[in-house]
Design an enzyme around this catalytic site. Structure first.
Site, mmCIF file in Angstrom:
data_model
loop_
_atom_site.group_PDB
_atom_site.id
_atom_site.type_symbol
_atom_site.label_atom_id
_atom_site.label_comp_id
_atom_site.label_asym_id
_atom_site.label_seq_id
_atom_site.Cartn_x
_atom_site.Cartn_y
_atom_site.Cartn_z
ATOM 1 C CG PHE A 26 27.178 -37.811 17.922
ATOM 2 C CD1 PHE A 26 25.889 -38.102 18.919
ATOM 3 C CD2 PHE A 26 27.782 -39.915 18.390
ATOM 4 C CE1 PHE A 26 24.937 -39.221 19.163
ATOM 5 C CE2 PHE A 26 26.878 -40.676 18.398
ATOM 6 C CZ PHE A 26 25.664 -39.966 19.074
ATOM 7 C CB SER A 54 31.151 -38.230 15.326
ATOM 8 O OG SER A 54 32.097 -38.373 16.489
ATOM 9 C CG HIS A 109 30.526 -25.456 30.965
ATOM 10 N ND1 HIS A 109 30.626 -24.360 32.472
ATOM 11 C CD2 HIS A 109 31.894 -24.500 30.412
ATOM 12 C CE1 HIS A 109 31.685 -23.773 32.393
ATOM 13 N NE2 HIS A 109 32.336 -23.721 32.041
ATOM 14 C CD GLU A 196 36.480 -26.975 34.562
ATOM 15 O OE1 GLU A 196 35.117 -28.375 34.615
ATOM 16 O OE2 GLU A 196 36.292 -26.940 33.989
ATOM 17 C CB SER A 253 42.985 -48.330 59.736
ATOM 18 O OG SER A 253 44.254 -47.871 58.596
HETATM 19 N N1 LIG Z 1 33.574 -33.774 28.690
HETATM 20 C C1 LIG Z 1 31.646 -33.795 29.577
HETATM 21 O O1 LIG Z 1 31.440 -34.456 30.159
HETATM 22 C C2 LIG Z 1 31.116 -31.825 30.118
HETATM 23 C C3 LIG Z 1 31.006 -30.736 28.842
HETATM 24 N N2 LIG Z 1 30.051 -29.922 29.304
HETATM 25 C C4 LIG Z 1 29.780 -29.202 27.866
HETATM 26 O O2 LIG Z 1 29.863 -30.337 27.033
HETATM 27 C C5 LIG Z 1 30.035 -29.021 25.900
HETATM 28 C C6 LIG Z 1 30.856 -30.046 24.866
HETATM 29 O O3 LIG Z 1 31.367 -30.876 25.272
HETATM 30 P P1 LIG Z 1 32.840 -31.921 25.764
HETATM 31 O O4 LIG Z 1 31.389 -32.829 25.229
HETATM 32 O O5 LIG Z 1 33.479 -32.623 26.162
HETATM 33 O O6 LIG Z 1 32.873 -31.986 23.754
HETATM 34 P P2 LIG Z 1 33.433 -33.582 23.149
HETATM 35 O O7 LIG Z 1 34.894 -32.132 22.982
HETATM 36 O O8 LIG Z 1 33.036 -34.722 23.455
HETATM 37 O O9 LIG Z 1 32.838 -33.485 21.988
HETATM 38 C C7 LIG Z 1 33.149 -32.324 21.343
HETATM 39 C C8 LIG Z 1 31.820 -32.418 19.989
HETATM 40 O O10 LIG Z 1 31.471 -31.250 19.244
HETATM 41 C C9 LIG Z 1 31.794 -31.620 17.609
HETATM 42 N N3 LIG Z 1 31.869 -30.848 16.812
HETATM 43 C C10 LIG Z 1 33.600 -29.953 16.850
HETATM 44 N N4 LIG Z 1 33.261 -28.741 16.079
HETATM 45 C C11 LIG Z 1 31.725 -29.345 15.209
HETATM 46 C C12 LIG Z 1 31.421 -27.986 14.643
HETATM 47 N N5 LIG Z 1 31.353 -27.042 13.969
HETATM 48 N N6 LIG Z 1 30.065 -28.529 14.133
HETATM 49 C C13 LIG Z 1 28.857 -29.562 14.449
HETATM 50 N N7 LIG Z 1 29.716 -30.352 16.038
HETATM 51 C C14 LIG Z 1 31.430 -30.013 15.552
HETATM 52 C C15 LIG Z 1 32.835 -32.824 17.600
HETATM 53 O O11 LIG Z 1 32.871 -33.208 16.737
HETATM 54 P P3 LIG Z 1 34.071 -34.640 16.264
HETATM 55 O O12 LIG Z 1 33.256 -35.789 16.728
HETATM 56 O O13 LIG Z 1 34.484 -34.963 14.651
HETATM 57 O O14 LIG Z 1 35.212 -34.603 16.974
HETATM 58 C C16 LIG Z 1 32.749 -33.491 19.273
HETATM 59 O O15 LIG Z 1 31.324 -34.473 18.787
HETATM 60 C C17 LIG Z 1 30.928 -28.248 26.350
HETATM 61 O O16 LIG Z 1 29.691 -26.869 26.088
HETATM 62 C C18 LIG Z 1 31.646 -28.636 27.443
HETATM 63 O O17 LIG Z 1 31.756 -27.815 28.962
HETATM 64 C C19 LIG Z 1 29.369 -29.785 30.490
HETATM 65 C C20 LIG Z 1 30.131 -30.636 31.196
HETATM 66 C C21 LIG Z 1 30.958 -32.052 31.137
HETATM 67 C C1 LIG Z 2 35.194 -32.465 36.014
HETATM 68 C C2 LIG Z 2 34.980 -32.192 34.741
HETATM 69 C C3 LIG Z 2 33.932 -31.085 33.650
HETATM 70 O O1 LIG Z 2 33.462 -30.046 34.034
HETATM 71 C C4 LIG Z 2 32.614 -32.463 34.421
HETATM 72 C C5 LIG Z 2 32.763 -33.420 33.514
HETATM 73 O O2 LIG Z 2 31.427 -32.074 35.207
HETATM 74 C C6 LIG Z 2 34.097 -31.013 32.549
HETATM 75 O O3 LIG Z 2 33.639 -29.901 32.097
HETATM 76 O O4 LIG Z 2 33.870 -31.903 31.803
#
Ligand SMILES: NC(=O)C1=CN([C@@H]2O[C@H](COP(=O)(O)OP(=O)(O)OC[C@H]3O[C@@H](n4cnc5c(N)ncnc54)[C@H](OP(=O)(O)O)[C@@H]3O)[C@@H](O)[C@H]2O)C=CC1
Ligand SMILES: CC[C@](O)(C(C)=O)C(=O)O
Length: 349
Positions: A26, A54, A109, A196, A253
């Site tokens: 989350f 979370s 991703h 990125e 400009s």
């Molecule tokens: N950030 C972005 O905007 C983008 C991300 N992505 C992709 O999205 C995916 C997620 O990335 P992102 O949203 O950045 O991740 P975040 O680091 O923001 O969040 C990760 C979440 O996973 C939870 N988590 C960690 N370990 C576990 C577990 N063992 N079981 C269940 N939940 C767990 C974390 O828990 P806690 O809340 O407790 O920390 C957190 O809620 C990746 O594949 C990333 O490449 C793709 C496009 C853009």
């Molecule tokens: C630009 C960073 C990114 O690829 C995105 C927001 O799309 C990421 O993985 O966070």
């Protein structure tokens, strides 16, 4: 033939209706997909590890929160929204054993699938819906009635419905409001990492800091350097985002435009392009992924944490905090990675 851009008229929510959708994690993407899908009228549950901060945030937003394995068991579609280098651990511990025939595994991703840190069984759909924007923007745009564009991809089509499920998800999170383009896991993974690292995050922040440092080291006030090299960048990029580089040049400009076209290529020169091409090769070969996985696992984030600490202490951050404090429309965020990132969100409608 030009590639098709899918919009709302090409994507129905029907494949996801009467289904249970599990969002595992989350954080940035997880909270945004979960809230947008819920607001689109779909049934969403959240899967998290027992000690996650979370859990409370998700509960307060009206979600049923389960342990990860339970959420996978309950769901028809499972969105793995945990950090890329942690996906293999979560998959092996909580997902694999509960991933029965007919379910769909969804990513935003392609890292884990393309670099084969996991391999899903053949009787499961493996798809991607990758919004082309940060999770918090995926949510804020949706709430504003807009959407960020997105990519869909099908890695494994076990039941012939994989693409329709991906399009339905893209619609549910708001991407088809802006436009969705079909790709494959390899192309998304390579181009996303390249963008990125060299332009969006790595290239832009290195460029901003270099400009700031040159001005400050030459004796100019840090506030001037901040406005010139960071604050105004957003305003310039907004114009590019709205109407391309040409649109930006329309507004600046003539003097700025001449500086842009005559000096810009001397700064970002052939050497930069050569190093970008070298980095592309390291992404394609899997070298970057291998080193990053090692840093995040056996390396215990040691190097990464030291760099994060040094970067946070850079003079540009203090200067920015002071200057942003008079701009009430810029949200003052207390940024702490790994501490219920979802609590920075705009709430459910
Ligand atoms: N950030 C972005 O905007 C983008 C991300 N992505 C992709 O999205 C995916 C997620 O990335 P992102 O949203 O950045 O991740 P975040 O680091 O923001 O969040 C990760 C979440 O996973 C939870 N988590 C960690 N370990 C576990 C577990 N063992 N079981 C269940 N939940 C767990 C974390 O828990 P806690 O809340 O407790 O920390 C957190 O809620 C990746 O594949 C990333 O490449 C793709 C496009 C853009
Ligand atoms: C630009 C960073 C990114 O690829 C995105 C927001 O799309 C990421 O993985 O966070």
């Amino acid at each position: 033939m030009a590639a098709k851009i899918y919009t709302n008229k090409d994507a129905s929510l029907t494949p996801l209706k009467k289904k249970t959708l599990a969002v595992i994690g989350f954080g940035s993407q997880g909270h945004a997909h979960a809230l947008n899908l819920k607001d689109s009228g779909l049934k969403v549950v959240i899967g998290l590890y027992p000690k996650s901060k979370s859990r409370e945030v998700a509960k307060k937003l009206g979600f049923q929160v389960m342990d990860t394995a339970e959420a996978v068991k309950a769901a028809d579609v499972i969105f793995v929204a945990v950090p890329d280098t942690k996906i293999a651990g979560v998959y092996n511990k909580d997902i694999a054993a509960n991933l029965t025939k007919g379910k769909t595994l969804l990513f935003s991703h392609g890292f884990a699938v393309h670099f084969k840190t996991i391999e899903a069984p053949k009787d499961v759909n493996v798809i991607m819906v990758a919004p082309k924007g940060p999770g918090h923007t995926v949510r804020s745009q949706f709430v504003d009635g807009k959407g960020v564009p997105g990519l869909i991809a099908v890695h494994n089509d076990a039941d012939g419905k994989a693409k329709d499920i991906a399009l339905a998800w893209a619609r549910g999170v708001g991407c088809t409001r802006a436009g969705v383009f079909e790709t494959n896991f390899r192309e998304e993974t390579v181009t996303d990492l390249f963008g990125e690292q060299t332009v969006l995050c790595g290239g832009a922040s290195a460029l901003v800091k270099a400009g700031f440092e040159v001005l400050v080291e030459a004796g100019y006030q840090p506030e001037m350097a901040y406005f010139e090299c960071l604050h105004e960048l957003k305003l310039i990029v907004d114009l590019m985002n709205e109407s391309g580089i040409a649109g930006m040049r329309f507004s600046i400009s003539e003097t700025a435009e001449w500086g842009d076209v005559s000096v810009g290529p001397k700064i970002i020169d052939a050497g930069v392009k050569k190093r970008m091409a070298k980095q592309l090769k390291e992404i394609e070969s899997g070298k970057f992924a291998k080193e990053w996985i090692a840093e995040a696992t056996t390396g215990g984030y040691k190097k990464f944490n030291a760099i994060r600490k040094a970067e946070a202490a850079h003079q540009i951050e203090k200067t920015g905090e002071k200057l942003r404090s008079t701009m009430s429309w810029i949200k003052q965020k207390k940024l702490k990675k790994g501490a219920a990132q979802a609590s920075y969100i705009s709430s459910s409608k």
